[in-house]
Design an enzyme around this catalytic site. Structure first.
Site, PDB file in Angstrom:
ATOM      1  N   GLU B 100       3.540   3.349 -21.942  1.00  0.00           N
ATOM      2  CA  GLU B 100       3.728   3.132 -20.323  1.00  0.00           C
ATOM      3  C   GLU B 100       2.526   2.646 -19.814  1.00  0.00           C
ATOM      4  O   GLU B 100       2.501   1.833 -19.059  1.00  0.00           O
ATOM      5  CB  GLU B 100       3.864   4.447 -19.971  1.00  0.00           C
ATOM      6  CG  GLU B 100       5.513   4.928 -20.079  1.00  0.00           C
ATOM      7  CD  GLU B 100       5.863   5.440 -21.367  1.00  0.00           C
ATOM      8  OE1 GLU B 100       4.673   5.622 -22.223  1.00  0.00           O
ATOM      9  OE2 GLU B 100       7.079   5.738 -21.719  1.00  0.00           O
ATOM     10  N   HIS B 169      11.477  16.684 -18.083  1.00  0.00           N
ATOM     11  CA  HIS B 169      12.318  15.365 -17.966  1.00  0.00           C
ATOM     12  C   HIS B 169      13.143  15.617 -16.384  1.00  0.00           C
ATOM     13  O   HIS B 169      13.921  15.106 -16.530  1.00  0.00           O
ATOM     14  CB  HIS B 169      13.462  15.409 -19.146  1.00  0.00           C
ATOM     15  CG  HIS B 169      13.088  14.812 -20.391  1.00  0.00           C
ATOM     16  ND1 HIS B 169      12.262  15.404 -21.140  1.00  0.00           N
ATOM     17  CD2 HIS B 169      13.016  13.520 -20.968  1.00  0.00           C
ATOM     18  CE1 HIS B 169      11.812  14.935 -22.125  1.00  0.00           C
ATOM     19  NE2 HIS B 169      12.285  13.710 -22.103  1.00  0.00           N
TER      20      HIS B 169
END
Lengths: 385, 364
Positions: B100, B169
């Site tokens: 990322e 998450h």
């Protein structure tokens, strides 16, 4: 003894037929100081073609950069430059050699030791000094500072403060070059300290995966601020760190070795994807102006490198050896450059500080017709004390 | 400062659709026929609306590209980019490795030269790894370069509390990004505004973070056939009312509308505004509403400490203090990592009964 005087006297011959028989475009072949070492690649040859014009230009450019950095040192001590100031003296050969091998359409991106690379890419002395002093005429309008020099027209993408963050950006520039198919390359520069950053390997993986024309240049000056390279890296052979990506180790104090390596790398990158160049170089100053530079290395080491490997001296010796100019002419050039730098500093000192309204400009691009400034969408105005 | 409706100008490579662009399109109720559409429109799910917006922009401007994990051949983990790689090729819809930090950095670098990348975080939580690139390079480069470079990136991805996805998450990261100078943040909540905001974000010259919600991807709505782009800085009036202003965004809009049904039955008339623009706030719409109702309730899914609601409370207090009859009440999710157990997870976020109780308390 007699032989020695005979040799020196032949060098001191007056300017007559002897020194000017070479036209400025006659090719000269120069051997680099050391052979290149390759990793997974056949290194280029040691012989570099150059011309007298280029040699003299190298001398001039490097002397100018050296002069600028020394002048910045005094300006910092006079408290005209504040904050962080990372000086590049000792490493000029990398900037000058790279510039000679590429065009302005190729991109260079580097970290915070960016003053000389900015000059090499077409930046003006006044812009550099004004930016260092935080004035309006600076290249980033005084809002960036020493670590944020940019020149869009020159293909110089900065100027970044966070160690290693510029390498993924560099791979992004290479991605854009591949996307627009314009046959240019990107040189993403970083130091031996940044070579241990994870994002570098991530970016290298992606560049190799998609064959991006990215050249990663590690300017190995052997110290990551105060930590020597052998104390920070298990494997200080930074050119080998790419593993599947080929690498080349270059003597970064020899401008011609750098030029040869960059030319070679550009050809490679356009055909085969990324390559790593490790420039073995050295910085005379400390990491920045707040670091004396002598607590982690001896003064003998610094003066030793200065005597044996100084890049400007090497070019001076080459110029003299090929009879392209006399000692006096070179000294005059240096005096001229010193004056140029002093004039630029004087002009930059006269430049005003940015307007208070500049605090709020360039945060957003006013797109789509809506003005937006802060979190509460008020137009912010301020009068600074 | 009202937005001016301006048609797009500026040189763009490739062909441009000369369709009229509606900038101040406010979302109409799904059942109301008096929306901006003259034709009945077509029905689709929210992720399809995002894809439609993305596809239209990619057709329009060849510089638009997508970076993300599994966006290409897999079609996107939430199917937002499904079919795009086959249509535009692997370079324009780029499958990145799991890095990322670097691919966000690459997107910023590409944007510096003029490309318009869209970075998809598979989950907004993963973008924490790219925080340095988003904050320093994305947000600040326009300023530190003195205006030389613009970074027209869009960073988007699903966030928020889902169905028992676990703590890492189910993060609500709007609060983490809101202080970064130089970026704009928007949150979509319906297929209509998802498509409009996606298009506006791509066309904007500023870096925009588009927050989607995991649980809203399968919402169905009828949207107009013709092209429309929404303004990135405007809030949406969901339900006009008189008694209390309820400010909300993303998934909480639906909890609020559910609570609104109960409230209407009890005789209250709440005005519900979906703020959509998280940075900067649309204080014009919000202010007009407060001047009418004099009571504010903020319902959000963000964290209590330093969240969007906290900033909004401060902004409203600063600007509209004189118009308030009561203290601003802010209902946010609890300052805890989202637990896995279903009941605990339910109580992490704001539920409709809590909203009803808060309104009743406020309107006493």
């Amino acid at each position: 003894m007699a032989q020695l005087t005979h040799r020196t006297s032949s060098l001191l011959k007056p300017l007559s037929f002897a020194t000017r028989h070479l036209s400025s475009t006659t090719p000269i072949t120069i051997e680099t100081s050391l052979p290149f070492t390759g990793h997974n690649i056949e290194p280029p040859s040691r012989s570099v073609e150059t011309t007298p014009q280029e040699l003299l230009k190298f001398f001039r450019d490097m002397a100018l950069m050296r002069r600028m950095e020394i002048a910045s040192d005094s300006l910092y001590k006079a408290k005209l430059i504040r904050g962080f100031c990372h000086l590049y003296d000792g490493q000029e050969a990398v900037a000058v050699g790279m510039e000679a091998a590429i065009t302005r359409k190729d991109c260079i991106i580097t970290a915070y030791r960016d003053h000389c690379l900015f000059l090499g890419r077409g930046g003006k002395l006044v812009e550099a000094f004004a930016e260092l002093m935080g004035r309006k005429e600076g290249c980033s309008k005084g809002k960036g500072g020493s670590m944020h020099f940019y020149k869009k027209e020159g293909g110089f993408y900065g100027g970044h403060g966070i160690v290693g963050a510029q390498v993924p950006l560099g791979c992004g520039l290479a991605f854009a070059q591949k996307y627009s198919k314009d046959e240019n390359v990107t040189f993403a520069m970083y130091g031996d300290g940044a070579a241990n950053q994870g994002q570098l390997f991530e970016a290298l993986n992606m560049a190799a995966l998609w064959d991006l024309p990215a050249i990663l240049v590690c300017e190995n000056n052997h110290y990551g601020m105060g930590t020597a390279e052998w104390r920070a890296a298990k494997s200080p052979a930074y050119y080998k760190r790419g593993d599947y990506v080929p690498g080349l180790k270059v003597d970064g104090m020899d401008a011609f070795a750098v030029k040869q390596a960059c030319k070679f790398a550009k050809e490679h990158a356009l055909k085969n994807g990324p390559i790593i160049l490790e420039m073995d170089t050295y910085r005379y100053h400390g990491h920045s102006m707040s670091d004396p530079g002598s607590t982690y290395r001896t003064r003998d080491e610094i003066s030793g490198v200065r005597q044996e490997r100084d890049p400007v001296e090497r070019i001076r010796k080459l110029v003299l050896a090929h009879d392209l100019a006399t000692e006096k002419e070179l000294k005059d050039t240096e005096k001229e450059l010193r004056k140029e730098v002093d004039d630029a500093i004087a002009k930059a000192k006269e430049s005003p500080l940015p307007d208070p309204s500049e605090l709020f400009t360039n945060i957003y691009v006013k797109g789509y017709g809506v003005e937006s400034y802060g979190a509460d969408r008020k137009e912010l105005r301020a009068v600074l004390p | 400062i009202r937005s001016e409706a301006r048609t797009i100008s500026g040189a763009i490579n490739g062909s441009r659709k000369t369709g009229k662009v509606i900038t101040k399109a406010v979302a109409a109720q799904a059942e109301s026929p008096a929306s901006a559409a003259s034709k009945p429109g077509h029905e689709l799910l929210l992720f399809e609306a995002l894809r439609e917006g993305l596809e239209e922009e990619m057709d329009r401007d060849p510089r638009v590209c997508v970076f993300g994990e599994d966006v290409g051949h897999y079609g996107g983990s939430y199917k937002v980019t499904k079919g795009l790689a086959e249509k535009y090729g692997d370079l324009r819809v780029l499958d990145t490795p799991i890095a990322e930090n670097s691919f966000t950095g690459m997107a910023v670098g590409a944007a510096m030269t003029g490309l318009r990348p869209i970075v998809e975080g598979m989950n907004m939580g993963f973008l924490l790894l790219a925080f340095n690139q988003i904050s320093d390079n994305c947000g600040m480069l326009h300023y530190t370069s003195g205006g030389q470079f613009t970074i027209p990136t869009v960073i988007r991805g699903p966030g928020g509390v889902g169905r028992q996805l676990g703590a890492e998450h189910s993060q609500r990261l709007e609060s983490y990004f809101q202080s970064i100078p130089g970026i704009q943040m928007v949150a979509c909540s319906t297929p209509y505004n998802a498509k409009g905001l996606m298009k506006a974000a791509i066309r904007s010259e500023n870096p925009v973070v588009l927050f989607e919600h995991v649980l809203l991807y399968n919402l169905k709505e009828r949207i107009p056939d013709e092209e429309y782009v929404l303004s990135l800085e405007e809030a949406e009036m969901v339900r006009p009312g008189e008694h209390v202003t309820i400010l909300t965004y993303s998934r909480m809009r639906y909890h609020v509308m559910q609570a609104a049904k109960t409230l209407v039955n009890k005789g209250y008339d709440p005005e519900v505004i979906d703020i959509r623009s998280l940075k900067p706030f649309d204080l014009y719409t919000i202010g007009n509403s407060i001047k009418k109702t004099h009571r504010v309730l903020i319902v959000e899914e963000c964290m209590r400490t330093g969240g969007i609601g906290a900033s909004l409370t401060a902004a409203i207090n600063e600007n509209f203090h004189d118009y308030l009859d009561a203290q601003i009440v802010c209902l946010s999710s609890q300052d805890v990592p989202t637990p896995y157990a279903g009941t605990l997870e339910e109580w992490t976020v704001v539920q409709p009964p809590q909203i009803v109780a808060a309104v009743e308390q406020l309107c006493k």
